[in-house]
Design a protein around this motif. Structure first.
Motif, PDB file in Angstrom:
ATOM      1  N   ASN A  36      -7.862   6.125  -3.615  1.00 52.87           N
ATOM      2  CA  ASN A  36      -6.879   5.267  -2.950  1.00 52.87           C
ATOM      3  C   ASN A  36      -7.522   4.588  -1.750  1.00 52.87           C
ATOM      4  N   LEU A  49      -7.503   3.572   1.713  1.00 51.59           N
ATOM      5  CA  LEU A  49      -6.823   3.951   2.941  1.00 51.59           C
ATOM      6  C   LEU A  49      -7.704   3.600   4.141  1.00 51.59           C
ATOM      7  N   GLY A 101      -0.991  -0.960   9.161  1.00 56.76           N
ATOM      8  CA  GLY A 101      -0.512   0.012   8.187  1.00 56.76           C
ATOM      9  C   GLY A 101       0.355   1.074   8.819  1.00 56.76           C
ATOM     10  N   LYS A 157      -2.112   4.277   5.662  1.00 56.07           N
ATOM     11  CA  LYS A 157      -1.981   3.504   4.429  1.00 56.07           C
ATOM     12  C   LYS A 157      -1.765   2.041   4.810  1.00 56.07           C
ATOM     13  N   ASP A 172      -1.734  -4.582  -0.036  1.00 54.18           N
ATOM     14  CA  ASP A 172      -2.148  -3.990  -1.307  1.00 54.18           C
ATOM     15  C   ASP A 172      -3.388  -4.754  -1.774  1.00 54.18           C
TER      16      ASP A 172
END
Length: 281
Positions: free
Chosen positions: A202, A204, A238, A257, A261
Motif C-alpha cells: 500500500n 502510504l 493525508g 494514508k 489515490d
C-alpha cells in the motif's frame, strides 16, 4: 326396436334444436334469467378460449407479415439503448470532473499568490512503481524543476525534470521527496513526511521527528507547513492511521494514508508562484 331407434333419433334431434334455440334465446334475453345465466356460464369459457386463440393467431400473422419491420424496430431500439447508455456514462464523467474542479477551486480561490496550470498524465516511467509520472506540459508553458503538483484531493508531489513539452513529476511516495508538514488539529511542531510502502504494498507515508509529547492521534489531518518555500502552506496531504513512539530517538512517528489515490490520478495541476526565481530546491 326399430320404432324405438327412430324415436330416440327424433328425440336427440328435438333436444339439439331446443338446445340451440336456448343459445340463441340467451343472446337476446336479460342476464337476470336463471336459464340464460346457466347457458352463459357454460359457454363463456369456450368463447374466451376461442377469442384468445384468435388474438394469438392475429399476433402471429402480424409478426409473420411484418417480420422485417419488427426486426428493424428492434435494431433501432437496441441502438437507441446503447446511445442512451453512452450518454449516461458521459454525464457521470462530467459530474465527477465538475466535482473535482469544484474541490480544487475551494483550495485555490484564497491563494492568489499562485497560478495553476492543468496537465494530464501521459506515461508512467518503467520501474517507477507509481512513484513518478510523465505529464504533457513542459518548458513550453514555463514549467520548471521544483514546482509543486497537486490534484483536487491534495498534494501529489514535485517536478523533478522538465523538457520542451513534457515533464516528470515525482510523487510524495518517491524516496527522493521530503515534505515539511504539520498536524491540522494541533498546529504543533513540524514533522518531515516521506513515502512508505507497507507489507501489502500500500502506498502510504510516515511523518518523522514529531516530539514525544506530541498530541498527534489517529484521524488527524496532515497539511503542508509552508516551511522551506517549496510547498504552499495548507495543502492537504493525508490522514493519520497510526502513531508509534521511537523512545531511542525521542520522537513519535505517524503513519499517514495520502488523500491522493496514486493508482487513479487523472487531472494534475502545477502550482506556479508569482516569482519563479524564488523557488528553492
Amino acid at each position: 326396436m326399430k320404432i324405438f331407434k327412430n324415436k330416440l333419433a327424433v328425440t336427440i334431434i328435438v333436444l339439439s334444436v331446443a338446445f340451440l334455440g336456448l343459445i340463441g334465446f340467451s343472446v337476446n334475453k336479460d342476464s337476470s334469467s336463471v336459464l340464460v345465466g346457466g347457458v352463459g356460464a357454460v359457454f363463456n369459457p369456450i368463447q374466451k378460449f376461442v377469442y384468445g386463440v384468435n388474438d394469438k393467431v392475429q399476433d402471429f400473422l402480424y409478426f409473420a407479415f411484418n417480420f422485417s419491420d419488427v426486426k428493424s424496430e428492434n435494431i433501432a431500439l437496441r441502438e437507441e439503448n446503447e446511445e442512451l447508455k453512452s450518454q449516461l456514462i458521459e454525464l457521470e464523467d462530467l459530474k465527477d470532473e465538475n466535482e473535482r474542479f469544484r474541490e480544487l477551486y475551494s483550495f485555490t480561490e484564497n491563494r492568489d499568490e499562485y497560478s495553476y496550470i492543468g496537465a494530464n498524465i501521459i506515461n508512467i516511467p518503467s520501474g517507477s512503481y507509481l512513484n513518478s509520472y510523465t505529464i504533457d506540459k513542459g518548458e513550453n508553458v514555463d514549467l520548471a524543476k521544483g514546482m509543486v503538483v497537486i490534484s483536487n484531493s491534495g498534494l501529489v508531489g514535485q517536478i523533478s525534470r522538465v523538457e520542451s513539452n513534457w515533464a516528470i513529476v515525482d510523487n510524495i511516495i518517491n524516496e527522493n521527496i521530503a515534505v515539511s508538514v504539520t498536524v491540522q488539529s494541533t498546529r504543533e511542531a513540524v514533522g518531515i513526511l516521506k513515502g512508505y510502502r507497507d507489507g501489502n504494498n500500500n502506498l502510504l507515508a510516515k511523518v518523522y521527528n514529531l516530539p514525544l509529547d506530541s498530541e498527534v492521534k489517529e484521524g488527524d489531518i496532515i497539511l503542508t507547513s509552508g516551511l522551506g518555500n517549496i510547498y504552499p502552506k495548507g495543502v492537504k496531504v493525508g490522514e493519520v492511521i497510526s502513531v508509534d513512539e521511537d523512545k531511542g530517538k525521542l520522537m513519535k512517528i505517524a503513519t499517514v494514508k495520502p488523500y491522493v489515490d496514486f493508482n487513479r490520478l487523472e487531472e494534475l495541476f502545477v502550482v506556479i508562484p508569482e516569482d519563479i526565481r524564488n523557488i528553492e530546491y
